[in-house]
Design a protein around this motif. Structure first.
Motif, PDB file in Angstrom:
ATOM      1  N   VAL A  27       0.894  -1.244   0.082  1.00 44.83           N
ATOM      2  CA  VAL A  27       0.122  -0.050  -0.010  1.00 44.83           C
ATOM      3  C   VAL A  27       0.822   1.181   0.136  1.00 44.83           C
ATOM      4  O   VAL A  27       1.679   1.354   0.769  1.00 44.83           O
ATOM      5  N   LEU A  28       0.706   2.030  -1.092  1.00 48.35           N
ATOM      6  CA  LEU A  28       1.553   3.346  -1.104  1.00 48.35           C
ATOM      7  C   LEU A  28       0.851   4.574  -1.507  1.00 48.35           C
ATOM      8  O   LEU A  28      -0.380   4.444  -1.786  1.00 48.35           O
ATOM      9  N   PRO A  29       1.228   5.452  -1.020  1.00 48.24           N
ATOM     10  CA  PRO A  29       0.132   6.956  -0.937  1.00 48.24           C
ATOM     11  C   PRO A  29       0.666   7.405  -2.285  1.00 48.24           C
ATOM     12  O   PRO A  29       1.578   7.414  -3.246  1.00 48.24           O
ATOM     13  N   THR A  30      -0.518   7.968  -2.790  1.00 51.28           N
ATOM     14  CA  THR A  30      -0.565   8.673  -3.849  1.00 51.28           C
ATOM     15  C   THR A  30      -0.003  10.104  -3.773  1.00 51.28           C
ATOM     16  O   THR A  30      -0.113  10.493  -2.680  1.00 51.28           O
ATOM     17  N   ASP A  71      -0.055  10.199  -9.246  1.00 50.22           N
ATOM     18  CA  ASP A  71      -1.312  10.029  -8.854  1.00 50.22           C
ATOM     19  C   ASP A  71      -2.138   9.099  -9.550  1.00 50.22           C
ATOM     20  O   ASP A  71      -1.450   8.454 -10.529  1.00 50.22           O
ATOM     21  N   ALA A  72      -3.053   8.462  -9.170  1.00 55.89           N
ATOM     22  CA  ALA A  72      -3.615   7.324  -9.574  1.00 55.89           C
ATOM     23  C   ALA A  72      -5.170   7.704  -9.994  1.00 55.89           C
ATOM     24  O   ALA A  72      -5.694   8.260  -9.376  1.00 55.89           O
ATOM     25  N   ARG A 108       1.139  11.691 -13.938  1.00 58.09           N
ATOM     26  CA  ARG A 108       1.977  12.578 -13.340  1.00 58.09           C
ATOM     27  C   ARG A 108       1.157  13.376 -12.098  1.00 58.09           C
ATOM     28  O   ARG A 108       0.085  13.698 -12.254  1.00 58.09           O
ATOM     29  N   THR A 109       1.856  13.549 -10.954  1.00 53.65           N
ATOM     30  CA  THR A 109       1.135  14.200  -9.816  1.00 53.65           C
ATOM     31  C   THR A 109       0.661  15.690 -10.172  1.00 53.65           C
ATOM     32  O   THR A 109       1.233  16.520 -10.985  1.00 53.65           O
ATOM     33  N   ALA A 161      -5.395  12.335   2.437  1.00 52.67           N
ATOM     34  CA  ALA A 161      -4.752  11.203   1.769  1.00 52.67           C
ATOM     35  C   ALA A 161      -5.219   9.975   1.210  1.00 52.67           C
ATOM     36  O   ALA A 161      -6.284   9.660   1.665  1.00 52.67           O
ATOM     37  N   SER A 162      -4.600   9.570  -0.038  1.00 49.30           N
ATOM     38  CA  SER A 162      -5.163   8.661  -0.903  1.00 49.30           C
ATOM     39  C   SER A 162      -3.889   7.523  -0.841  1.00 49.30           C
ATOM     40  O   SER A 162      -2.919   7.869  -0.723  1.00 49.30           O
ATOM     41  N   TYR A 163      -4.309   6.130  -0.865  1.00 47.14           N
ATOM     42  CA  TYR A 163      -3.353   5.204  -1.049  1.00 47.14           C
ATOM     43  C   TYR A 163      -3.897   4.264  -2.173  1.00 47.14           C
ATOM     44  O   TYR A 163      -5.014   3.875  -2.374  1.00 47.14           O
TER      45      TYR A 163
END
Length: 138
Positions: A18-21, A26-27, A62-63, A84-86
């Motif tokens: 589980v990784l932070p966006t 970004d996802a 790209r963020t 925060a999103s993951y």
């Protein structure tokens, strides 16, 4: 100055990480139906894609490039909202079911998807999924 995008590689273990966006990328999450249609529309222009074990597809962009999107059946996971999103990211070698896997494996020529191209494909796919004729290609 080194680009942060070049520092990220998928996890190498045997399980989902589980990784932070918003840090490396970004996802963009699309429902299974819209995502499948968008994937066909993008063809070779798509970057790497993660498929969740429940069906949704996730593109890495790209963020900050998808911060203000409003597309049906699509959700952007990033830091623009201040929340925060993951994202659960599979190891690079997991490219088949069962479970969350790389639908389009990440590689030197397949990493981030161009956000503008992705948005266009998702809008066409969402319109087609809702029965609207928005000029979607087969």
């Amino acid at each position: 100055m080194m680009n942060r995008l070049n520092l990220w590689t998928p996890p190498s273990g045997s399980d989902i990480t589980v990784l932070p966006t918003g840090r490396w990328w970004d996802a963009v999450r699309a429902s299974a139906a819209v995502g499948e249609h968008a994937l066909r529309l993008l063809g070779p222009e798509s970057g790497a894609v993660i498929q969740d074990r429940h069906g949704p597809l996730y593109w890495l962009v790209r963020t900050g490039t998808a911060d203000r999107w409003d597309v049906r059946q699509v959700r952007v996971l990033g830091t623009a909202s201040g929340v925060a999103s993951y994202l659960g990211v599979p190891p690079a070698h997991r490219t088949t079911r069962p479970g969350t896997h790389w639908r389009i494996p990440i590689g030197p020529d397949r990493y981030l998807t161009d956000a503008a191209l992705l948005r266009g494909a998702l809008m066409l796919a969402a319109g087609a999924d809702c029965g609207q004729d928005e000029g979607a290609r087969p």
